[in-house]
Structure formats: C-alpha cells, structure tokens
Design an enzyme around this catalytic site. Sequence first.
Site, short mmCIF file in Angstrom:
data_model
loop_
_atom_site.label_atom_id
_atom_site.label_comp_id
_atom_site.label_asym_id
_atom_site.label_seq_id
_atom_site.Cartn_x
_atom_site.Cartn_y
_atom_site.Cartn_z
NE ARG A 97 4.27 10.19 8.79
CZ ARG A 97 5.43 10.50 8.01
NH1 ARG A 97 5.85 12.01 7.86
NH2 ARG A 97 6.49 9.60 7.74
NE ARG A 131 1.61 6.07 12.55
CZ ARG A 131 1.32 6.43 11.33
NH1 ARG A 131 -0.07 6.47 10.88
NH2 ARG A 131 2.06 6.69 10.08
CB CYS A 184 0.28 10.93 -0.97
SG CYS A 184 1.36 9.63 -1.14
NE ARG A 228 -7.67 3.50 3.34
CZ ARG A 228 -8.06 3.05 4.44
NH1 ARG A 228 -9.04 2.54 5.00
NH2 ARG A 228 -6.98 2.63 5.62
NE ARG A 229 -5.90 3.51 8.31
CZ ARG A 229 -4.66 3.10 8.55
NH1 ARG A 229 -3.56 3.68 8.76
NH2 ARG A 229 -4.40 1.81 8.20
CE LYS A 232 -0.73 0.44 4.87
NZ LYS A 232 -0.34 1.76 5.30
CG ASP A 233 3.41 2.17 2.71
OD1 ASP A 233 2.39 3.04 2.75
OD2 ASP A 233 3.81 1.65 3.67
#
Length: 317
Positions: A160, A166, A252, A142-143, A96-97
């Site tokens: 980040r 996190r 992005c 997206r989130r 996904k990155d």
Amino acid sequence: MSENAKKEILAGLDRPLRIGTRQSPLAMAQAEMTANALLSTHGWRPDQVELVPMIASGDKILDRALADVGGKALWTKELDHALGNGEIDCAVHSMKDVETIRPEAFILAAMLERADIHDRLIGAESIDALAESAIVGTASPRRKAQLLRQRPDLDIRLIRGNVQTRLQKIADGDYDATLLAAAGLNRLDMEDVGSEISDEIMLPAPAQGAVGIETRSDDRHVRQLMRAISSAKTFRAVIAERLFLKQLTADCHSPVAALATIDGAKAYLRAEILLPDGSEFVSGSSDFDIGDVSAPVILADKLLGQASAELQAIFGK
C-alpha cells in the site's frame, strides 16, 4: 464590456472555482491537469481556479487491503462530503478508483483525454524474468490473479501507499517487484520507470488511465464548464467499461479487467473475469455502436454464463 468581465460571466462565480482532490502527488498532478485545461479552454486567469486538497481515508489506511475496510468509497467519501456541502465545486478522480454506483446528488460531468492504459512492472524486465517465488507487491485483486495465472509460483503480498512509497519499498528490498499504472507514472514525470506489460498479457482495470470530474447534479453551470474540457472518446470508452463492471456487481475483491476502444461510431470492448488465484478466467469481446448501452451488459452476462459456479460466486451470482 471588457474581456475580463466576459470571462467573469463565463465563470459564473464571484470567487475562484474550487477543484477538490486527494492530496497525494499523483492526485494533485491530475487536479493540476484539470485546472490547466479549464484555464486554456475558457481563457481564465490562474487565480480563477483553486485546488482544494484533502486526505482520503484510503490514504490513511496503509496496513490492510481497502476491500476489507470499505472498498473504493474510501477514495471518494471525503471529496463527496465536501462537494455535497458546497465546499468545492467539482471533484477530480482517478476513474478506476470510483464506485460504479454513485450518489444521485453527483454527476460525472467530464473526463480528460485518457492516458496510457498499460501496467508497468517494477523490479524486472518482464513477468517471465521474475525469479522463482519472487515476492511481488500489489493491492489489486486483478493484478494478483493475472500474475498467478501466468506464474503460480509467485509470492503475491499486499503493498500500500502512494507511488513514491511503493517504489521505495522495492528499492529497500521489501519486495522483489510491483506493478504500477503507466498513466500515473507518466503524470509524475516517471516515463522511464518500469517495463511496460502488454495489454494482451495483462488487460487493464476498467477505466484505468482515465481522470474524471464530478459536479453536483443540480449545478448546471459548473457541469457546462466541465463539459467543455471533456474527451468524448474517453467518456464513451470508460462508460462502456463501467457498465460492464456494474452488471457484474463486482466489488474490490473481484478480479476484473476491461478495455474499450472507440473508432468513429463503433466501440470494441474486451474483458475478462478471474478467480483470485488465477486458476480460472473467462474472457470475451464485443463490437457495438457507441450509443448501445446494452452491449456491455450482454457481454458481462455472457462471461458469467461461461464461468464455473466458483467464479460466478465471486460476483454474487
């Protein structure tokens, strides 16, 4: 010929196969998964593979959204440089990155079996259970859009750092909650952390939960070694999602979700595109044969055709 000699011929190398990876705990766990798959499949000794960790630019920049300073390339450029220069034989990525358009010098040779595709909410049992105006940290457009679509009152702020960083920020009270990929938490033996969010509520990012291995395009031997550990079902699903993403010309900044599932010779792709504030979204799905590379493209065009001019502009249309 001895068994060891046969294995050396199989490896085709007079040195360990070098696996490039980011050095974050999650990335290292994914590289170790790749190494273990190679050892098991090819019957190699542990000393026939070597992990080569490196710090990605994306791991160094922690005060800004990556979309503002280079996007997904900040996760791959150090590995690309090492792979192109022959310092490593392959590179392991969280798919996904990885940018949808990659240098021709490299080829996606394999994907490990896909893990859990869901997001997990840390800090509350559900999105509805979040307090009014709760501060939720995420670096994902997206989130952010999906959260605001359901809870416009939420205070979405940039967060980040790696998974541990996190989680510590939540524990310290800097944020009320955050979202993390279930796959990453599971790979770090944190299966009990967070509350799973249904994909009916939050459709995941394209390629979420998938680990890919890139090689040099001209390195046929290493490509064959990697192909032996690849999950065909995962590969087909992720390629469909990435074809959809590529057609959107998303970057992005673009809130996009997509999930393909494979059942025999058929694929089923669900997808959605959103405005950053969640005030508009368009969703759809498509059933198609797994060899049909046009179906994800057609679905992307269909969703864009149903979108407002404002939403189309997010994707440069």
